[in-house]
Scaffold this active site. Structure first.
Site: not given
Length: 248
Positions: A105-107
């Site tokens: 998720v995300c970075t």
């Protein structure tokens, strides 16, 4: 879909300075998957604080984790501090090798990249970091959730920024237990978002707002870019600029 009688070990990485929604959004989904055990693992068993100060305690240290069937890697600004952490990156590699599903998720996707696990993959990440994916050998895809599959059947799911983790986790639930199980989880959560503003992407937000958010994140953005370039050199990945020149 994995046979319903197969018990699943699901684990999330916890670290200092993560964005808690990258963890807790998917937690709401993953902890409800039938016939599974869900646990959170940190570099140690000590509590950490997310980037806004929320205190979170892991269930156990990384070294105590069993072989996971599902590995979840959240992101947040604290991700940058782990990009050179040999113990954490080694744990990610080891767990990913044995898992049937890997979900970032995300970075969190950048941590997979630092571990050398994005080469040749289609992936996404937070909108202000998606341009870094080619430095890790990945093909960036402009989508809220991206699914990539290995020839041996291992499935990789990448969610874009923050709240996209809920969408990605529901897609993961469907992969594991079928669409109806995912629908039941979604209903149990009453997940039917109706945001009051159409400002959730850099394309829909007013340009002044996009500039404001980019300026606020300029420091971490520059550090991430420098790290990505260094890791690309270490992994022998051609720079995006060189690849563009070759294409011409």
């Amino acid at each position: 879909m994995i046979p319903p009688e197969t018990h699943l070990q699901i684990g999330s990485l916890l670290f200092e300075g993560l964005d808690q929604i990258d963890l807790t959004g998917p937690f709401e989904v993953l902890s409800r998957i039938p016939n599974s055990t869900y646990r959170i693992y940190g570099p140690s068993s000590e509590p950490v604080r997310d980037l806004r100060g929320l205190r979170i305690t892991p269930d156990a240290a990384l070294t105590e984790a069993p072989r996971l069937d599902v590995l979840h890697i959240p992101g947040g600004q604290g991700q940058e501090a782990l990009m050179r952490d040999a113990a954490v990156l080694g744990w990610i590699r080891s767990q990913a090798a044995g898992a049937s599903h890997v979900f970032s998720v995300c970075t969190g996707a950048l941590l997979l990249g630092a571990a050398g696990l994005l080469i040749g993959r289609r992936a996404t990440t937070y909108w202000n970091a998606v341009d870094l994916l080619p430095w890790f050998g990945a093909q960036p895809v402009d989508a809220r959730v991206v699914i990539d599959r290995d020839a041996d059947g291992r499935t990789w799911l990448f969610a874009a920024g923050v709240t996209a983790g809920i969408d990605g986790a529901l897609r993961l639930a469907a992969e594991l237990r079928g669409d109806d199980a995912a629908r039941a989880i979604q209903l149990g959560m009453q997940y039917a978002p109706e945001p009051p503003f159409d400002s959730g992407t850099p394309l829909s937000a007013p340009p002044a707002i996009v500039a404001q958010v980019r300026a606020a994140a300029a420091g971490i953005t520059a550090r991430r870019a420098a790290t990505a370039r260094a890791i690309a050199a270490e992994l022998g990945i051609p720079t995006p600029e060189a690849a563009a020149g070759d294409a011409r």
